[in-house]
Design a protein around this motif. Structure first.
Motif, PDB file in Angstrom:
ATOM      1  N   ALA A  91      16.787   4.064 -20.102  1.00  0.00           N
ATOM      2  CA  ALA A  91      17.929   3.614 -19.293  1.00  0.00           C
ATOM      3  C   ALA A  91      17.713   3.771 -17.790  1.00  0.00           C
ATOM      4  N   ASN A  92      16.731   4.606 -17.385  1.00  0.00           N
ATOM      5  CA  ASN A  92      16.538   4.850 -15.948  1.00  0.00           C
ATOM      6  C   ASN A  92      16.117   3.584 -15.214  1.00  0.00           C
ATOM      7  N   VAL A  93      16.513   3.518 -13.937  1.00  0.00           N
ATOM      8  CA  VAL A  93      16.170   2.339 -13.130  1.00  0.00           C
ATOM      9  C   VAL A  93      15.208   2.767 -12.024  1.00  0.00           C
ATOM     10  N   HIS A  94      14.103   2.050 -11.884  1.00  0.00           N
ATOM     11  CA  HIS A  94      13.187   2.280 -10.753  1.00  0.00           C
ATOM     12  C   HIS A  94      13.528   1.251  -9.685  1.00  0.00           C
ATOM     13  N   LEU A  95      13.879   1.743  -8.506  1.00  0.00           N
ATOM     14  CA  LEU A  95      14.228   0.874  -7.394  1.00  0.00           C
ATOM     15  C   LEU A  95      12.969   0.727  -6.533  1.00  0.00           C
ATOM     16  N   LYS A 106       0.827  -1.221   0.000  1.00  0.00           N
ATOM     17  CA  LYS A 106       0.000   0.000   0.000  1.00  0.00           C
ATOM     18  C   LYS A 106       0.858   1.266   0.000  1.00  0.00           C
ATOM     19  N   ASP A 107       2.078   1.161   0.571  1.00  0.00           N
ATOM     20  CA  ASP A 107       2.941   2.357   0.573  1.00  0.00           C
ATOM     21  C   ASP A 107       4.344   1.996   0.062  1.00  0.00           C
ATOM     22  N   TYR A 108       4.371   1.164  -0.959  1.00  0.00           N
ATOM     23  CA  TYR A 108       5.653   0.733  -1.542  1.00  0.00           C
ATOM     24  C   TYR A 108       6.428   1.947  -2.052  1.00  0.00           C
ATOM     25  N   GLN A 109       7.749   1.855  -1.977  1.00  0.00           N
ATOM     26  CA  GLN A 109       8.601   2.988  -2.383  1.00  0.00           C
ATOM     27  C   GLN A 109       9.177   2.743  -3.786  1.00  0.00           C
ATOM     28  N   ASP A 110       9.380   3.834  -4.508  1.00  0.00           N
ATOM     29  CA  ASP A 110      10.008   3.768  -5.839  1.00  0.00           C
ATOM     30  C   ASP A 110      10.983   4.927  -5.943  1.00  0.00           C
ATOM     31  N   THR A 111      12.285   4.624  -5.972  1.00  0.00           N
ATOM     32  CA  THR A 111      13.257   5.690  -6.233  1.00  0.00           C
ATOM     33  C   THR A 111      13.685   5.580  -7.694  1.00  0.00           C
ATOM     34  N   VAL A 112      13.500   6.674  -8.433  1.00  0.00           N
ATOM     35  CA  VAL A 112      13.855   6.658  -9.855  1.00  0.00           C
ATOM     36  C   VAL A 112      15.288   7.143  -9.982  1.00  0.00           C
ATOM     37  N   LEU A 113      16.158   6.259 -10.454  1.00  0.00           N
ATOM     38  CA  LEU A 113      17.567   6.618 -10.628  1.00  0.00           C
ATOM     39  C   LEU A 113      17.729   7.155 -12.056  1.00  0.00           C
ATOM     40  N   LEU A 114      18.076   8.426 -12.161  1.00  0.00           N
ATOM     41  CA  LEU A 114      18.104   9.072 -13.484  1.00  0.00           C
ATOM     42  C   LEU A 114      19.458   8.809 -14.155  1.00  0.00           C
ATOM     43  N   ILE A 115      19.509   7.693 -14.841  1.00  0.00           N
ATOM     44  CA  ILE A 115      20.762   7.276 -15.479  1.00  0.00           C
ATOM     45  C   ILE A 115      21.015   8.127 -16.715  1.00  0.00           C
ATOM     46  N   ASP A 116      19.951   8.406 -17.453  1.00  0.00           N
ATOM     47  CA  ASP A 116      20.109   9.173 -18.690  1.00  0.00           C
ATOM     48  C   ASP A 116      18.958  10.159 -18.784  1.00  0.00           C
ATOM     49  N   ARG A 117      19.298  11.447 -18.702  1.00  0.00           N
ATOM     50  CA  ARG A 117      18.248  12.453 -18.662  1.00  0.00           C
ATOM     51  C   ARG A 117      17.843  12.942 -20.053  1.00  0.00           C
ATOM     52  N   GLY A 118      18.411  12.312 -21.077  1.00  0.00           N
ATOM     53  CA  GLY A 118      18.126  12.749 -22.453  1.00  0.00           C
ATOM     54  C   GLY A 118      16.718  12.376 -22.895  1.00  0.00           C
ATOM     55  N   GLN A 119      16.363  12.844 -24.091  1.00  0.00           N
ATOM     56  CA  GLN A 119      15.060  12.490 -24.669  1.00  0.00           C
ATOM     57  C   GLN A 119      15.042  10.995 -24.965  1.00  0.00           C
ATOM     58  N   LYS A 120      13.825  10.444 -25.040  1.00  0.00           N
ATOM     59  CA  LYS A 120      13.700   9.017 -25.336  1.00  0.00           C
ATOM     60  C   LYS A 120      14.266   8.724 -26.732  1.00  0.00           C
ATOM     61  N   GLN A 121      15.008   7.639 -26.853  1.00  0.00           N
ATOM     62  CA  GLN A 121      15.570   7.237 -28.148  1.00  0.00           C
ATOM     63  C   GLN A 121      14.517   6.660 -29.074  1.00  0.00           C
ATOM     64  N   VAL A 122      13.537   6.009 -28.473  1.00  0.00           N
ATOM     65  CA  VAL A 122      12.498   5.340 -29.263  1.00  0.00           C
ATOM     66  C   VAL A 122      11.159   5.903 -28.799  1.00  0.00           C
ATOM     67  N   SER A 123      10.410   6.485 -29.731  1.00  0.00           N
ATOM     68  CA  SER A 123       9.118   7.049 -29.339  1.00  0.00           C
ATOM     69  C   SER A 123       8.177   5.901 -28.990  1.00  0.00           C
ATOM     70  N   SER A 124       7.140   6.200 -28.200  1.00  0.00           N
ATOM     71  CA  SER A 124       6.278   5.092 -27.786  1.00  0.00           C
ATOM     72  C   SER A 124       5.543   4.502 -28.988  1.00  0.00           C
ATOM     73  N   SER A 125       5.165   5.339 -29.964  1.00  0.00           N
ATOM     74  CA  SER A 125       4.441   4.747 -31.112  1.00  0.00           C
ATOM     75  C   SER A 125       5.340   3.798 -31.887  1.00  0.00           C
ATOM     76  N   LEU A 126       6.604   4.216 -32.088  1.00  0.00           N
ATOM     77  CA  LEU A 126       7.511   3.291 -32.779  1.00  0.00           C
ATOM     78  C   LEU A 126       7.699   2.039 -31.918  1.00  0.00           C
ATOM     79  N   GLY A 127       7.896   2.259 -30.619  1.00  0.00           N
ATOM     80  CA  GLY A 127       8.141   1.140 -29.710  1.00  0.00           C
ATOM     81  C   GLY A 127       7.039   0.090 -29.796  1.00  0.00           C
ATOM     82  N   HIS A 128       5.798   0.531 -29.654  1.00  0.00           N
ATOM     83  CA  HIS A 128       4.692  -0.437 -29.687  1.00  0.00           C
ATOM     84  C   HIS A 128       4.599  -1.122 -31.054  1.00  0.00           C
ATOM     85  N   SER A 129       4.896  -0.344 -32.118  1.00  0.00           N
ATOM     86  CA  SER A 129       4.757  -0.935 -33.454  1.00  0.00           C
ATOM     87  C   SER A 129       5.799  -2.026 -33.695  1.00  0.00           C
TER      88      SER A 129
END
Ligand code: DP6
Length: 359
Positions: free
Chosen positions: A316-320, A204-227
């Motif tokens: 590239a980011n990791v969610h802990l 109910k109160d699980y923690q998520d720390t987002v480790l910002l490995i790469d702050r750049g724009q996404k390399q693959v857009s979501s539409s391309l990704g899903h396709s």
């Protein structure tokens, strides 16, 4: 067109309507990867709604002089006019036209801001589309006050999905399911729902720390990704696996079996990336630092027996992910071992939250 989500009011249109809402981001435990028209997922997904990473949006509708004119849309991000966001919103408005017919009467100004930095590598489409959808259903509430809050939120998820699939999971809080599942009553491809089966209090109160490995724009857009899943050699096996993982995950959520929970969540993240690595064209979205961090998490877990695991988005980011009672230890681990692998040593502490709000 779906009758359930049409807008029935024939009210006299006010000259000006203003609404404001906020919605958080979410992190998928079982991933949505692959879709068909229009925004129908190929498999069920399940996510934690977050709390601190969120978007706040202010929508102002001003009556057009002539209803036949094309709707003018202006978007401001952090008070700065951002014309590059307009085409996506225009496309979204066209898609929801049948469900939000009042939009035709107005020009729209959207003022939006995120609590997380724009260049953090955290996708703002889920929280952004969810906040906008909540603003839209609030417009409906102002035109048709008898609508029930539960129906408004369901429609918000339905609309948000048309803007971005994962946004459907950012309306309500807690553990959220999107996509029809053969064993789950009430599940739908059209909107997301909170899971109704038993959940151990640890989640109910699980923690998520987002480790910002790469702050750049996404390399693959979501539409391309899903396709990339169309014609993918392993697509059908992956979609079937996701359905099974939902069933399995529900049992671990009920029993609080963290060992199996972690195994499944990490396997989902790696499977998402494996799918990308053997798509045509193929991509590697993990960075060398992503791998370093994953190995450190595994060693730390082995040595300390603290139940911390990771998940990944399409980047590239990791969610802990870890239970709240280990916050002190895990924060120390991040400070001492992990933040050095993050770009500018940046990370964001977040946790499971209550969902979007009308403001
Ligand atoms: C890897 O919801 O961003 O984060 O529907 O095209 O907007 P669109 O895609 P989007 O895809 C999210 C993919 C993911 C997994 C997930 O959140 O389930």
């Amino acid at each position: 067109m779906l009758e359930e989500f049409t807008f029935l009011a024939t009210a006299k249109w006010p000259k000006n309507i203003q609404t404001k809402a906020t919605a958080p981001s979410n992190i998928a435990l079982v991933k949505y990867w692959g879709k068909e028209d229009i925004q129908i997922p190929k498999n069920t997904s399940l996510s934690f709604t977050l709390s601190n990473c969120k978007t706040t949006t202010f929508l102002e509708l001003e009556e057009k002089k002539e209803a036949i004119e094309e709707t003018q849309i202006r978007v401001f991000l952090d008070d700065k006019e951002t014309p590059s966001f307009v085409p996506k919103i225009q496309k979204f408005f066209r898609l929801i036209d049948a469900y939000c017919p009042y939009l035709k009467h107005y020009n729209a100004t959207i003022r939006t801001s995120n609590t997380f930095p724009h260049s953090s590598g955290i996708a703002s489409s889920a929280s952004g589309m969810a906040a906008l959808a909540l603003c839209l259903v609030q417009v409906e509430k102002s035109l048709q006050p008898e609508i029930l809050e539960a129906d408004l939120r369901k429609k918000a998820s339905f609309l948000a999905r048309l803007g971005s699939g994962s946004a459907s999971r950012s309306i309500d809080g807690g553990l959220i399911l999107w996509g029809k599942h053969q064993e789950i009553d009430g599940s739908s491809d059209l909107f997301a729902v909170p899971i109704s089966s038993k959940i151990d209090p640890i989640f109910k109160d699980y923690q998520d720390t987002v480790l910002l490995i790469d702050r750049g724009q996404k390399q693959v857009s979501s539409s391309l990704g899903h396709s990339l899943m169309n014609g993918h050699p392993f697509a059908e096996a992956r979609f079937a696996q996701a359905q099974n993982n939902i069933t399995e995950l529900q049992s671990y959520l009920a029993s609080g079996n963290l060992k199996e929970f972690m195994r499944l969540v990490e396997s989902e993240a790696l499977t998402l990336h494996a799918m990308m690595m053997c798509s045509r064209p193929y991509f590697i979205l993990m960075a060398p630092q992503t791998m370093e961090v994953i190995h450190k998490i595994w060693s730390y877990r082995d040595e300390t027996k603290i139940p911390v695991c990771f998940t990944l988005d399409a980047g590239a980011n990791v969610h802990l992910l870890y239970p709240k009672k280990y916050t002190t230890e895990v924060h120390e681990f991040i400070e001492q071992e992990l933040k050095q692998h993050c770009q500018d040593q940046a990370f964001i502490h977040d946790e499971v939250g209550a969902g979007g709000e009308f403001l």
